[in-house]
Enzyme design. Sequence first.
Site: not given
Ligand code: AMP
Length: 283
Positions: A31, A33-35, A154, A177, A186, A188
């Site tokens: 996780l 800051e986006g999450h 998605q 974010v 991300s 990744r």
């Molecule tokens: P993931 O863990 O990559 O499957 O992402 C889980 C959720 O977090 C998904 O709804 C993504 O779109 C969202 N997410 C991932 N990266 C970001 C980001 N930088 N800003 C906002 N939401 C994000």
Amino acid sequence: MEFLTNVASLKLWREERAGRPCVLVPTMGALHEGHLSLVERARQHAGPQGSVIVSIFVNPTQFGPNEDFDAYPRQMEADREKCERAGASAVFAPAVSGMYAPDRSVNIQEDSLSTYLCGATRPGHFGGVCTVVTKLFNLVRPDAAVFGEKDFQQLAIIRRLARDLDFAVEIVGSPTVREPDGLAMSSRNENLTAEGRSQAPVIYRALQLGRAALEDGERDAAKVRQLVLDTIQSQPLARVDYVEVVHPETLQPLDVIASQALIAAAVFFGKPRLIDNTYWREA
Ligand code: AMP
């Protein structure tokens, strides 16, 4: 905050909260800051009496055979602490064997939006996403679920899933974010080399250039696409998977841009494949 590692404990947790708002944030962990911005959005949506549950599950069915399932970062202890600090009520982190029977044979497939962008280069990916999100909706029975606009396709597919299969779940989109240099956060990004990390912000810069061209009146999608492509390819490590200019609702590639467009890109920097997008609408 409760840490739930199997379906039985999740069901019990949910039964104890029956009748009160519950908002789900599905993630694959590692996780950032986006999450956490999604968790905060979920917290606002759930209200003081409501619950926010974050699922952390690296879902094998959405990875192709040559993709990074094994290399995907996993850091459960740190994730757990971050969720607690961000105001989550519970984390649901099941094992793969707890989610999928060995002889599972039913899948959910979306046939229209999934044919473009990431769906075109990652066959089966969105089927895996739709199946796991359906399972999470059935297990958690949330009133709402929050998804990031970074994964624009998605989000569009999940909205379609909820509409077409009559899930009584409000789908909430949340803005991307970014790092201070513009790179979309991300999980990744952790797998980038130092060189890859220094070149990857070109994706955002290129998308901004494309958007500026639209704002300046360019309506030829091929020209906008080429500008974005050339900018990204100026970085030696960049290996473009796709750059597309599409309609934000149908995700179909555009020839002539009318009043709105989505510019989306997927680019490898070494092993990690990064995605980003920008949405434009005529003022
Ligand atoms: P993931 O863990 O990559 O499957 O992402 C889980 C959720 O977090 C998904 O709804 C993504 O779109 C969202 N997410 C991932 N990266 C970001 C980001 N930088 N800003 C906002 N939401 C994000």
